[in-house]
Design a protein around this motif. Structure first.
Motif, PDB file in Angstrom:
ATOM      1  N   TRP A 116       0.847  -1.194   0.000  1.00 30.71           N
ATOM      2  CA  TRP A 116       0.000   0.000   0.000  1.00 30.71           C
ATOM      3  C   TRP A 116       0.880   1.241   0.000  1.00 30.71           C
ATOM      4  N   LYS A 117       0.404   2.302  -0.597  1.00 30.46           N
ATOM      5  CA  LYS A 117       1.018   3.621  -0.464  1.00 30.46           C
ATOM      6  C   LYS A 117       0.240   4.340   0.626  1.00 30.46           C
ATOM      7  N   GLU A 118       0.918   5.179   1.397  1.00 29.02           N
ATOM      8  CA  GLU A 118       0.264   5.805   2.552  1.00 29.02           C
ATOM      9  C   GLU A 118      -1.014   6.548   2.171  1.00 29.02           C
ATOM     10  N   ASP A 119      -1.011   7.233   1.045  1.00 33.04           N
ATOM     11  CA  ASP A 119      -2.207   7.986   0.659  1.00 33.04           C
ATOM     12  C   ASP A 119      -3.339   7.095   0.149  1.00 33.04           C
ATOM     13  N   GLU A 120      -3.087   5.791  -0.006  1.00 31.63           N
ATOM     14  CA  GLU A 120      -4.110   4.832  -0.420  1.00 31.63           C
ATOM     15  C   GLU A 120      -4.721   4.078   0.767  1.00 31.63           C
ATOM     16  N   VAL A 121      -4.135   4.213   1.935  1.00 30.10           N
ATOM     17  CA  VAL A 121      -4.587   3.457   3.106  1.00 30.10           C
ATOM     18  C   VAL A 121      -5.946   3.967   3.550  1.00 30.10           C
ATOM     19  N   LYS A 122      -6.923   3.084   3.508  1.00 28.42           N
ATOM     20  CA  LYS A 122      -8.294   3.427   3.896  1.00 28.42           C
ATOM     21  C   LYS A 122      -8.362   3.691   5.394  1.00 28.42           C
TER      22      LYS A 122
END
Length: 151
Positions: A116-122
């Motif tokens: 995951w990329k940090e800005d994609e983490v729900k």
């Protein structure tokens, strides 16, 4: 405290832990075929705080995001996770994404694998900190299933 908790019990348990100034760490996943990558992630997650809560995708949730899965039913996956020393609580959730569950918990640290990329983490907006751990390609459940099919 019992390890496998119903979603309806979560709010009270989290309130009690926060009243005790416990640092809550949250991670989630399918944990369909438990492997060393999972164990390493859970160990590293536990090091981030006092209490590790694992959100476990329900069977219907897994089926919606992964074809021909799960391999192991949710109650058995919860049982296996709850047997691990580093896991303090397991809660099954049915949504496709864990955002609502994370919002209920408001963890100090939200942990995900490095795929995951940090800005994609729900749900990242409901946590003080997001921590990503290295993804180990060899130890993905999908790669294990692929290797088994070739054997």
């Amino acid at each position: 405290m019992k390890k496998i908790i119903a979603r309806s019990e979560l709010k009270e348990i989290v309130q009690r832990l926060k009243a005790q100034n416990k640092k809550i760490v949250f991670t989630n996943g399918c944990f369909d075929i438990l492997h060393p990558g999972h164990i390493r992630l859970l160990r590293m997650a536990k090091e981030e705080g006092d209490v590790l809560i694992v959100g476990l995708n329900s069977d219907s949730s897994v089926s919606a995001i992964k074809p021909n899965r799960p391999i192991i039913p949710e109650n058995e996956r919860a049982e296996v996770l709850s047997a691990l020393e580093m896991v303090d609580c397991v809660v099954i959730f049915s949504e496709a994404e864990p955002t609502d569950l994370i919002k209920e918990i408001m963890p100090n640290t939200l942990v995900k694998g490095g795929d995951w990329k940090e800005d994609e983490v729900k749900g990242r907006e409901f946590s003080d900190k997001v921590k990503l751990f290295p993804y180990i390609e060899k130890w993905s459940t999908s790669s294990i299933i692929t290797r088994c099919k070739k054997a």
